[in-house]
Scaffold this motif. Structure first.
Motif, PDB file in Angstrom:
ATOM      1  N   GLU A   1     -21.154   5.257 -15.769  1.00 32.47           N
ATOM      2  CA  GLU A   1     -20.036   4.925 -14.894  1.00 32.47           C
ATOM      3  C   GLU A   1     -20.038   5.723 -13.595  1.00 32.47           C
TER       4      GLU A   1
ATOM      5  N   THR B   1     -11.588  -2.785 -16.829  1.00 34.97           N
ATOM      6  CA  THR B   1     -12.708  -2.456 -17.709  1.00 34.97           C
ATOM      7  C   THR B   1     -12.655  -0.979 -18.077  1.00 34.97           C
TER       8      THR B   1
ATOM      9  N   GLU C   1     -14.583   0.820 -25.763  1.00 31.26           N
ATOM     10  CA  GLU C   1     -14.866  -0.093 -24.658  1.00 31.26           C
ATOM     11  C   GLU C   1     -13.881  -1.253 -24.661  1.00 31.26           C
ATOM     12  N   ARG C   2     -13.365  -1.600 -23.478  1.00 33.75           N
ATOM     13  CA  ARG C   2     -12.452  -2.725 -23.340  1.00 33.75           C
ATOM     14  C   ARG C   2     -12.782  -3.469 -22.055  1.00 33.75           C
ATOM     15  N   LEU C   3     -12.680  -4.788 -22.095  1.00 37.65           N
ATOM     16  CA  LEU C   3     -13.034  -5.612 -20.944  1.00 37.65           C
ATOM     17  C   LEU C   3     -11.822  -6.242 -20.271  1.00 37.65           C
ATOM     18  N   ASP C   4     -10.667  -6.173 -20.915  1.00 36.63           N
ATOM     19  CA  ASP C   4      -9.474  -6.831 -20.365  1.00 36.63           C
ATOM     20  C   ASP C   4      -8.272  -5.902 -20.446  1.00 36.63           C
TER      21      ASP C   4
ATOM     22  N   ARG D   1     -11.796   1.680 -12.652  1.00 34.41           N
ATOM     23  CA  ARG D   1     -12.336   1.537 -13.991  1.00 34.41           C
ATOM     24  C   ARG D   1     -11.918   2.771 -14.793  1.00 34.41           C
TER      25      ARG D   1
END
Length: 321
Positions: free
Chosen positions: A191, A183, A174-177, A168
């Motif tokens: 985190e 992530t 913030e990014r999910l892809d 991660r």
């Protein structure tokens, strides 16, 4: 005949090989200087190439930069030149982003494997002529948090993923892809508790200074290891020593420290769960040639009026995107 630009090259006692800069020298007046002569060499200069990128001489000589329009750092980090007068000026700053990505990623993976396989323990047993069967940890399936999502962080993420680790990222957005991290989070303390390995590679800015403090180390798992290949000033060194000494975290691999170089007698030298290297994680054979090549390519762009590579956002302190 039209006079070419004046290029000042700041070096630390060993200038770039003349063969490497020959193409530039026929189109420009090149002034090679050490820190003591920088102010004189900056007068009427158009370009400053900070070949000695660990030098802190630029702020003190800045008053003499009466015509400078471009400063190029021979490193990825630009914190040594992010002083107020330069940031407020119209001088364009570029860096050598990309040259050190792969070697630093290899260093990080090597340190993680050394921890997991206890290679230092095996070497100690070999030196004592002791045949002692032991078990080691697996790397595949463990969780790594890479703090810093620039080009070096991405190279680290790709290599750790190739070794089977779950990766991660931690960044500004913030990014999910994300293609490299999957992530990307923005909350360090959220985190840290899930990470088995924490890799610090964030640029040094006012926002990231001492980001790894006592609270950050307290949020990590007791078996977690910390790898710093960014800047020593990302870390509260006293808090790191306490965390290592108390067993709050299991170990640290430090290519950068604060202060640097690490003074004789500093407790980090003798902690058994610490591995220290002298700020050389990216210094592969031939790196000096590579940083000169990166500068001369940008010089070609500058003389042709084309956009420069790796332009630093002086408000952020790094190359965005």
């Amino acid at each position: 005949m039209e006079q070419g630009p004046i290029v000042t090259v700041l070096h630390g006692g060993s200038a770039p090989d003349a063969d490497l800069t020959a193409g530039m020298a026929v189109r420009a007046e090149v002034r090679y200087t050490e820190a003591s002569g920088l102010a004189a060499a900056l007068r009427s200069a158009d370009i400053l190439f900070v070949y000695d990128f660990q030098s802190d001489a630029v702020p003190g000589a800045w008053h003499a930069a009466d015509r400078l329009s471009w400063l190029h750092m021979g490193s990825t980090g630009v914190d040594p030149v992010m002083f107020p007068e330069l940031c407020a000026s119209d001088v364009v700053v570029t860096n050598t982003r990309g040259v050190f990505d792969t070697p630093i990623a290899e260093y990080v993976l090597g340190q993680i494997l050394a921890f997991a396989k206890d290679l230092s323990g095996s070497l100690d047993l070999q030196r004592s002529h002791h045949w002692h069967h032991r078990e080691s940890e697996r790397v595949a399936g463990t969780n790594a948090l890479v703090v810093g999502t620039g080009s070096i962080g991405r190279a680290v993420a790709r290599l750790l993923r190739a070794a089977g680790m779950n990766v991660r990222g931690l960044g500004r957005r913030e990014r999910l892809d994300d293609p490299d991290f999957g992530t990307v989070g923005t909350d360090l303390y959220a985190e840290l508790p899930s990470a088995d390995y924490v890799v610090a590679i964030a640029p040094l800015t006012p926002e990231t200074s001492n980001m790894f403090d006592a609270a950050a180390f307290a949020a990590m798992k007791p078996h977690a290891r910390f790898v710093n290949v960014g800047r020593g000033e990302l870390v509260d060194t006293d808090a790191l020593v306490r965390a290592l000494d108390s067993g709050s975290i299991a170990g640290a691999a430090l290519d950068v420290v604060d202060p640097e170089p690490l003074p004789d007698g500093h407790p980090l030298w003798d902690l058994p769960n610490v591995r220290i290297t002298p700020h050389n994680s990216g210094d592969f054979t031939g790196w000096r040639t590579e940083i000169v090549a990166a500068f001369t390519e940008n010089f070609d762009h500058w003389t042709a009026g084309r956009p420069l590579n790796n332009v630093v956002d002086k408000e952020l302190g790094y190359v965005p995107g």
